[in-house]
Design a protein around this motif. Structure first.
Motif, PDB file in Angstrom:
ATOM      1  N   SER A 711      52.844  18.173   9.306  1.00 28.22           N
ATOM      2  CA  SER A 711      52.299  17.464  10.474  1.00 28.22           C
ATOM      3  C   SER A 711      52.657  18.139  11.790  1.00 28.22           C
ATOM      4  CB  SER A 711      52.827  16.033  10.540  1.00 28.22           C
ATOM      5  OG  SER A 711      52.183  15.232   9.613  1.00 28.22           O
ATOM      6  N   ASN A 712      53.883  18.670  11.873  1.00 27.41           N
ATOM      7  CA  ASN A 712      54.289  19.297  13.133  1.00 27.41           C
ATOM      8  C   ASN A 712      53.401  20.482  13.484  1.00 27.41           C
ATOM      9  OD1 ASN A 712      56.281  17.460  13.331  1.00 27.41           O
ATOM     10  ND2 ASN A 712      57.953  18.934  13.558  1.00 27.41           N
ATOM     11  N   GLN A 713      53.036  21.243  12.434  1.00 27.70           N
ATOM     12  CA  GLN A 713      52.123  22.365  12.637  1.00 27.70           C
ATOM     13  C   GLN A 713      50.780  21.872  13.157  1.00 27.70           C
ATOM     14  OE1 GLN A 713      53.210  24.214   8.814  1.00 27.70           O
ATOM     15  NE2 GLN A 713      51.356  25.417   9.160  1.00 27.70           N
ATOM     16  N   VAL A 714      50.293  20.796  12.538  1.00 25.91           N
ATOM     17  CA  VAL A 714      48.997  20.250  12.949  1.00 25.91           C
ATOM     18  C   VAL A 714      49.105  19.719  14.380  1.00 25.91           C
ATOM     19  CG1 VAL A 714      47.228  18.522  12.456  1.00 25.91           C
ATOM     20  CG2 VAL A 714      48.350  19.716  10.580  1.00 25.91           C
ATOM     21  N   LEU A 715      50.252  19.075  14.679  1.00 22.13           N
ATOM     22  CA  LEU A 715      50.475  18.533  16.018  1.00 22.13           C
ATOM     23  C   LEU A 715      50.480  19.634  17.064  1.00 22.13           C
ATOM     24  CD1 LEU A 715      53.313  15.875  16.165  1.00 22.13           C
ATOM     25  CD2 LEU A 715      51.041  15.757  17.177  1.00 22.13           C
ATOM     26  N   SER A 716      51.185  20.720  16.783  1.00 20.06           N
ATOM     27  CA  SER A 716      51.279  21.755  17.805  1.00 20.06           C
ATOM     28  C   SER A 716      49.930  22.474  17.931  1.00 20.06           C
ATOM     29  CB  SER A 716      52.459  22.686  17.560  1.00 20.06           C
ATOM     30  OG  SER A 716      52.109  23.732  16.732  1.00 20.06           O
ATOM     31  N   PHE A 717      49.229  22.635  16.806  1.00 19.89           N
ATOM     32  CA  PHE A 717      47.852  23.151  16.849  1.00 19.89           C
ATOM     33  C   PHE A 717      46.973  22.229  17.707  1.00 19.89           C
ATOM     34  CE2 PHE A 717      43.622  22.646  14.762  1.00 19.89           C
ATOM     35  CZ  PHE A 717      43.091  23.909  14.984  1.00 19.89           C
ATOM     36  N   GLY A 718      47.058  20.922  17.420  1.00 23.45           N
ATOM     37  CA  GLY A 718      46.229  19.957  18.143  1.00 23.45           C
ATOM     38  C   GLY A 718      46.541  19.929  19.633  1.00 23.45           C
ATOM     39  N   THR A 719      47.829  20.052  19.964  1.00 21.69           N
ATOM     40  CA  THR A 719      48.219  20.044  21.376  1.00 21.69           C
ATOM     41  C   THR A 719      47.632  21.269  22.083  1.00 21.69           C
ATOM     42  OG1 THR A 719      50.272  18.994  20.675  1.00 21.69           O
ATOM     43  CG2 THR A 719      50.216  19.839  22.911  1.00 21.69           C
ATOM     44  N   THR A 720      47.729  22.432  21.437  1.00 22.22           N
ATOM     45  CA  THR A 720      47.194  23.655  22.034  1.00 22.22           C
ATOM     46  C   THR A 720      45.675  23.546  22.214  1.00 22.22           C
ATOM     47  OG1 THR A 720      48.947  24.885  20.946  1.00 22.22           O
ATOM     48  CG2 THR A 720      47.125  26.170  21.816  1.00 22.22           C
ATOM     49  N   VAL A 721      45.000  22.994  21.206  1.00 21.93           N
ATOM     50  CA  VAL A 721      43.543  22.830  21.321  1.00 21.93           C
ATOM     51  C   VAL A 721      43.217  21.927  22.516  1.00 21.93           C
ATOM     52  CG1 VAL A 721      41.466  21.957  20.177  1.00 21.93           C
ATOM     53  CG2 VAL A 721      43.167  23.233  18.856  1.00 21.93           C
ATOM     54  N   GLY A 814      59.780  16.113  16.746  1.00 28.73           N
ATOM     55  CA  GLY A 814      58.370  15.980  16.359  1.00 28.73           C
ATOM     56  C   GLY A 814      57.718  14.771  17.009  1.00 28.73           C
ATOM     57  N   ASN A 815      58.424  13.643  17.037  1.00 31.62           N
ATOM     58  CA  ASN A 815      57.821  12.431  17.573  1.00 31.62           C
ATOM     59  C   ASN A 815      57.649  12.488  19.092  1.00 31.62           C
ATOM     60  OD1 ASN A 815      57.708  11.547  14.996  1.00 31.62           O
ATOM     61  ND2 ASN A 815      59.171   9.871  15.226  1.00 31.62           N
ATOM     62  N   THR A 816      58.525  13.221  19.781  1.00 34.35           N
ATOM     63  CA  THR A 816      58.316  13.360  21.225  1.00 34.35           C
ATOM     64  C   THR A 816      57.220  14.391  21.504  1.00 34.35           C
ATOM     65  OG1 THR A 816      60.252  14.827  21.303  1.00 34.35           O
ATOM     66  CG2 THR A 816      60.578  12.542  21.976  1.00 34.35           C
ATOM     67  N   GLN A 817      57.042  15.349  20.580  1.00 29.71           N
ATOM     68  CA  GLN A 817      55.894  16.256  20.704  1.00 29.71           C
ATOM     69  C   GLN A 817      54.596  15.457  20.544  1.00 29.71           C
ATOM     70  OE1 GLN A 817      55.375  19.106  17.577  1.00 29.71           O
ATOM     71  NE2 GLN A 817      54.012  20.371  18.768  1.00 29.71           N
ATOM     72  N   TYR A 818      54.622  14.473  19.640  1.00 27.14           N
ATOM     73  CA  TYR A 818      53.447  13.616  19.446  1.00 27.14           C
ATOM     74  C   TYR A 818      53.072  12.896  20.741  1.00 27.14           C
ATOM     75  CZ  TYR A 818      50.559   9.677  18.155  1.00 27.14           C
ATOM     76  OH  TYR A 818      49.552   8.753  18.126  1.00 27.14           O
ATOM     77  N   ILE A 819      54.069  12.537  21.528  1.00 26.96           N
ATOM     78  CA  ILE A 819      53.779  11.842  22.794  1.00 26.96           C
ATOM     79  C   ILE A 819      52.963  12.755  23.707  1.00 26.96           C
ATOM     80  CG2 ILE A 819      54.825  10.850  24.875  1.00 26.96           C
ATOM     81  CD1 ILE A 819      57.179   9.943  23.031  1.00 26.96           C
ATOM     82  N   ILE A 820      53.308  14.036  23.755  1.00 30.20           N
ATOM     83  CA  ILE A 820      52.540  14.978  24.581  1.00 30.20           C
ATOM     84  C   ILE A 820      51.117  15.113  24.047  1.00 30.20           C
ATOM     85  CG2 ILE A 820      52.344  17.394  25.307  1.00 30.20           C
ATOM     86  CD1 ILE A 820      55.387  17.486  25.281  1.00 30.20           C
ATOM     87  N   PHE A 821      51.005  15.267  22.719  1.00 30.04           N
ATOM     88  CA  PHE A 821      49.674  15.362  22.115  1.00 30.04           C
ATOM     89  C   PHE A 821      48.852  14.122  22.465  1.00 30.04           C
ATOM     90  CE2 PHE A 821      46.989  14.001  18.541  1.00 30.04           C
ATOM     91  CZ  PHE A 821      46.046  15.015  18.587  1.00 30.04           C
ATOM     92  N   GLY A 822      49.455  12.952  22.271  1.00 31.05           N
ATOM     93  CA  GLY A 822      48.744  11.699  22.527  1.00 31.05           C
ATOM     94  C   GLY A 822      48.322  11.557  23.979  1.00 31.05           C
ATOM     95  N   GLU A 823      49.236  11.907  24.894  1.00 30.75           N
ATOM     96  CA  GLU A 823      48.906  11.826  26.326  1.00 30.75           C
ATOM     97  C   GLU A 823      47.762  12.784  26.659  1.00 30.75           C
ATOM     98  OE1 GLU A 823      49.883   9.740  28.541  1.00 30.75           O
ATOM     99  OE2 GLU A 823      51.662   8.821  27.649  1.00 30.75           O
ATOM    100  N   ALA A 824      47.823  14.000  26.085  1.00 25.75           N
ATOM    101  CA  ALA A 824      46.768  14.987  26.360  1.00 25.75           C
ATOM    102  C   ALA A 824      45.430  14.487  25.826  1.00 25.75           C
ATOM    103  CB  ALA A 824      47.138  16.331  25.731  1.00 25.75           C
ATOM    104  N   LEU A 825      45.450  13.962  24.605  1.00 26.75           N
ATOM    105  CA  LEU A 825      44.210  13.464  23.997  1.00 26.75           C
ATOM    106  C   LEU A 825      43.624  12.308  24.823  1.00 26.75           C
ATOM    107  CD1 LEU A 825      42.377  13.840  21.469  1.00 26.75           C
ATOM    108  CD2 LEU A 825      43.716  12.023  20.390  1.00 26.75           C
ATOM    109  N   LYS A 826      44.494  11.376  25.221  1.00 29.16           N
ATOM    110  CA  LYS A 826      44.018  10.239  26.026  1.00 29.16           C
ATOM    111  C   LYS A 826      43.399  10.723  27.324  1.00 29.16           C
ATOM    112  CE  LYS A 826      47.919   7.802  25.873  1.00 29.16           C
ATOM    113  NZ  LYS A 826      48.886   6.757  26.196  1.00 29.16           N
ATOM    114  N   SER A 827      44.045  11.711  27.963  1.00 27.82           N
ATOM    115  CA  SER A 827      43.534  12.164  29.259  1.00 27.82           C
ATOM    116  C   SER A 827      42.178  12.846  29.093  1.00 27.82           C
ATOM    117  CB  SER A 827      44.545  13.099  29.947  1.00 27.82           C
ATOM    118  OG  SER A 827      44.442  14.404  29.426  1.00 27.82           O
ATOM    119  N   ILE A 828      41.966  13.514  27.956  1.00 30.99           N
ATOM    120  CA  ILE A 828      40.660  14.158  27.710  1.00 30.99           C
ATOM    121  C   ILE A 828      39.600  13.080  27.469  1.00 30.99           C
ATOM    122  CG2 ILE A 828      39.357  15.559  26.065  1.00 30.99           C
ATOM    123  CD1 ILE A 828      42.049  17.142  25.635  1.00 30.99           C
ATOM    124  N   ILE A 829      39.947  12.066  26.694  1.00 33.80           N
ATOM    125  CA  ILE A 829      38.963  11.037  26.344  1.00 33.80           C
ATOM    126  C   ILE A 829      38.558  10.223  27.566  1.00 33.80           C
ATOM    127  CG2 ILE A 829      38.666   8.886  25.038  1.00 33.80           C
ATOM    128  CD1 ILE A 829      40.406  10.272  22.834  1.00 33.80           C
TER     129      ILE A 829
END
Ligand SMILES: [Ca+2]
Ligand SMILES: [Ca+2]
Ligand SMILES: [Ca+2]
Length: 831
Positions: A711-721, A814-829
């Protein structure tokens, strides 16, 4: 070989197969990293579930994680004889044995061979073991030699206390148990004994029959000693015998013509009306792919209507299953829906603008504060934990450790086992355990700072009083929680730098018998200072110290790379904390300057001595020089760091684009248009890298095959995307940002539950390897590592058994990295 063969036959992946049953023989080896990970040896996947594993020569009735595991000396596959032979060895006892597994019709024979008799020390202890997953067998029936019984839901079988000298040694001589001064250990007694057992007579998917004519079968409950234990079937090897000493006939039942139910992957959080919506359907290789699938709508009056019927696209084979896709992007009307494929209906999900709004709330409001160390944490009527480790931390003596740490010669002003004052403040529990991993805690503070600088989340749902050492969930206190979380992490890290002089590698348990703690963190230690002049378990007259050696240790071996990371983080934290906690901001800056200078000198010295060059190079590879310079620039605004960044980044992008492009994107706010223009071709290459995953696997994300799922790999991939889309929307399409989200929220192999215990998910995973795992529970907001790959072709994520950390343990980094991913995704949406 016909897949419909009635007999268990070796297939081209070197495991025994018949429709519905796979028998793997050391396809997965005990790798020794954490000893018994319940992932190895002879494993049986019956009707899609790996509920039997651990087949090997073992030295205990019910082995625990830190009991010795055998080393595999060799493995031979003989297709002619339909047989696999493995040779196993225990170095500590100079003990070799061979196991052969041979196809015998619908069964396999498991036989143990010895060239020399069992060593005297292991006589009556070494045995052939096979383990059965409790959550799949409890409450099911079994029959031993005609006596009918039921697997117990709770462990409560008879035990015996034996003299400690009879116990085979455990990993590196550590002990999993606290004998309370008795010099005895506890051994479970068998639930049953005999020569023939049928397990799960009442469940065709789990039924298995095992017979031994030459040895007694004993059935044990491994949960007596450890909550993560399995049921164990065992035959002790006879003493003074060589040749074939034990043989079992094992016949796992196969349901005739069994075909695994389709696993319909989709986002349990739902979809926004305009986003691309593609379900990935995982199918048994014997299943015929249907022409179409349907999207069904649950109307507001509760009636159901068909919203869409569309063609199924065949993707092809990925490892052991076939995959097909169902694109229902055409449906854009907000509402409640489910997917119907053939006779399988999914649970419902929502299509609406707002479905992603709450994806980080459980993590920030619940998971993170529960992991705050050195605090009393309350939620409503419930206390998650009292204040842990009140007695503080002792200087670790030179020593080995059970969680991959060690202490070299002491390089601080403290003596071995001397109290290092002031470390019991701030910080976060590492993961499912309760130590402070300094590297992870640095990542936590960095992630929160990044989230704060980029998105300034003002959310205030947590009451934090460092003075009272008190945290209460769902209780606003006027301060944005993220600032308080940055403060809490910084408090511990700065205390380390001040008290020790440099960063500790970890603050961790000193004894194995309290490392595997499950329950209130405040009860891990007795809260009293350890006084070796007292007898074990004796308390001093003033009630302030005890002879119980349970105090935590600070492992202080200096690592200048860690110091440098801390220095960078302190500079950034100092900027954020100014005006909020000025004194901590000042302390952080002081330590930052000192550590930065000292670390630079030490790293310079290291690169001059040949010995440590490789670790310096590793540092360059993993930490990334440009990433470090960028952080230093962001924290200090000194131009020299920006110049150094510019010198490194292009080369790093050429060396490893997908790893370093995140850093290149992170620099954009500090750079000019020319930089962004120069970066364009790299982003174009990254766009191709993203697309290539559509050919690599049906889910279109990087899927990890390691011993800790990906999951961490997917998370960091997703954050970069996400960031690539934010800065280059013309190159990276908005649809791409949902790849990682889809995977995390349910569109993945094995099952379709959300790997994130997030708000909004209709079916989040129910169990995680959190510190409440003994209750088969989850801590909301956790992110599971997800799909663990078992060689040669099996992905797995248990949702009824939390105890496999490689699948189910969320970590603080990992879970705090998820917060960045989630914030980034929300801001895009929302933009
Ligand atoms: Ca840990
Ligand atoms: Ca707050
Ligand atoms: Ca103590």
């Amino acid at each position: 070989m016909s897949v419909n063969a009635q007999n268990l036959l070796l297939n081209d992946k070197d495991y025994f197969e018949r429709q519905g049953v796979n028998v793997m023989v050391f396809s997965n080896n005990f790798d020794g990293a954490f000893n018994d990970e319940k992932n190895s040896g002879i494993e049986i996947i019956q009707h899609g579930v790996r509920a039997i594993q651990g087949g090997a020569i073992r030295l205990n009735n019910t082995p625990e994680q830190w009991d010795l595991v055998p080393k595999m000396v060799n493995r031979k596959v003989d297709k002619e004889k339909q047989s696999i032979e493995v040779e196993l060895r225990y170095d500590n006892y100079d003990f070799n044995s061979k196991i052969t597994v041979t196809g015998k019709g619908k069964a396999v024979e498991i036989a143990v061979w010895l060239d020399k008799p069992v060593p005297e020390k292991l006589a009556g202890k070494a045995g052939l073991n096979l383990e059965f997953l409790p959550s799949r067998y409890w409450l099911k029936t079994f029959c031993m030699d005609g006596r009918i019984n039921r697997f117990p839901r709770y462990a409560a079988s008879a035990t015996v206390a034996l003299p400690e000298k009879e116990k085979p040694m455990q990993f590196k001589g550590f002990k999993t148990y606290n004998d309370r001064g008795t010099q005895q250990f506890v051994d479970p007694l068998p639930l049953e004994k005999g020569h023939n057992i049928t397990m799960a007579i009442d469940d065709a998917e789990r039924m298995v029959n095992i017979t031994s004519n030459d040895a007694e079968l004993q059935l044990f409950d491994g949960r007596i000693l450890a909550q993560n234990g399995w049921y164990v079937l065992r035959s002790v090897l006879p003493a003074n015998k060589t040749g074939k000493v034990v043989s079992w006939i094992v016949e796992p039942h196969a349901i005739p013509n069994w075909i695994r139910k389709p696993n319909i992957g989709f986002s349990q959080v739902g979809y926004t009306p305009t986003q691309k919506k593609v379900s990935v359907i995982e199918l048994d290789k014997n299943a015929k792919i249907k022409e179409t699938a349907s999207l069904m709508r649950i109307n507001n009056d509760g009636t159901i209507s068909k919203a869409y019927e569309g063609k199924i696209q065949n993707w092809g084979t990925y490892y052991k299953y076939n995959y097909a896709k169902f694109d229902f992007s055409e449906v854009t009307t907000p509402g409640i829906y489910y997917i119907q494929y053939d006779t399988t209906k999914t649970n419902n999900f929502i299509i609406d603008e707002n479905v992603y709004n709450k994806i980080t709330d459980a993590t920030t409001d619940v998971w993170v504060p529960i992991h705050m160390d050195h605090m009393y944490v309350k939620e409503g009527y419930r206390v998650w934990h009292g204040e842990p480790f009140k007695e503080g931390y002792l200087q670790a003596p030179p020593s080995d450790h059970f969680d991959m740490h060690y202490q070299k010669e002491i390089d601080t002003k403290y003596k071995p086992l001397e109290l290092i004052p002031g470390l019991n403040v701030g910080g976060y529990f590492d993961a499912g355990d309760f130590d402070i991993e300094t590297g992870s805690n640095i990542s936590v503070v960095q992630n929160f700072i990044r989230a704060w600088n980029l998105f300034k989340p003002q959310r205030d749902e947590t009451f934090v009083s460092e003075k009272q050492r008190y945290v209460e969930l769902h209780h606003p206190d006027g301060t944005p929680d993220i600032l308080q979380y940055i403060e809490h992490g910084t408090l511990n890290l700065v205390a380390q730098a001040e008290q020790i002089g440099h960063m500790a590698t970890t603050l961790s348990n000193s004894v194995l018998w309290n490392y595997h703690h499950l329950g209130d963190a405040a009860s891990i230690t007795d809260g009293l200072h350890y006084d070796p002049t007292l007898k074990p378990f004796e308390v001093s007259a003033d009630g302030k110290s005890s002879g119980t050696p349970d105090d935590m240790w600070a492992f202080t071996t200096r690592n200048p790379m860690l110091d440098l990371q801390a220095a960078t983080t302190f500079a950034a934290a100092s900027n954020v904390l100014k005006g909020f906690n000025d004194s901590l901001a000042t302390r952080a800056l002081t330590q930052s300057k000192r550590l930065m200078q000292e670390a630079a000198t030490l790293i310079e010295q290291m690169s001059k001595t040949k010995k440590d060059v490789s670790s310096t190079n590793n540092y360059r590879m993993y930490y990334g020089l440009s990433a470090g310079y960028l952080q230093l620039y962001a924290a200090t605004h000194e131009k020299k760091y920006l110049d150094s960044f510019k010198k490194e980044i292009w080369n790093e992008l050429k060396l490893n684009l997908e790893w370093n492009i995140q850093t290149a994107l992170d620099a954009i706010p500090y750079m000019d248009e020319a930089y962004k223009k120069k970066l364009r071709p790299y982003v174009e290459k990254f766009a191709q890298y993203i697309k290539d995953f559509d050919n690599d696997n049906p889910y279109g994300v990087p899927i990890g095959l390691g011993n800790w799922a990906g999951s961490n790999q997917v998370l960091s991939f997703g954050t970069t995307v996400c960031f690539a889309h934010i800065y280059f929307p013309d190159i990276i399409n908005k649809d791409e940002v949902f790849r990682a989200a889809n995977w995390l929220y349910g569109c993945h192999p094995y099952h379709n539950y959300s790997f994130v215990a997030t708000l909004g998910a209709a079916r989040p995973k129910q169990v995680f390897y959190g510190n409440n795992r003994a209750d088969f529970a989850a801590i909301p907001g956790n992110v599971a590592p997800g799909l663990l790959f078992r060689k040669p072709d099996h992905f797995e994520n248990f949702d009824d058994w939390p105890f496999l950390w490689g699948q189910n343990e969320g970590t603080i980094a990992g879970n705090t990295q998820y917060i960045i991913f989630g914030e980034a995704l929300k801001s895009i949406i929302t933009h």
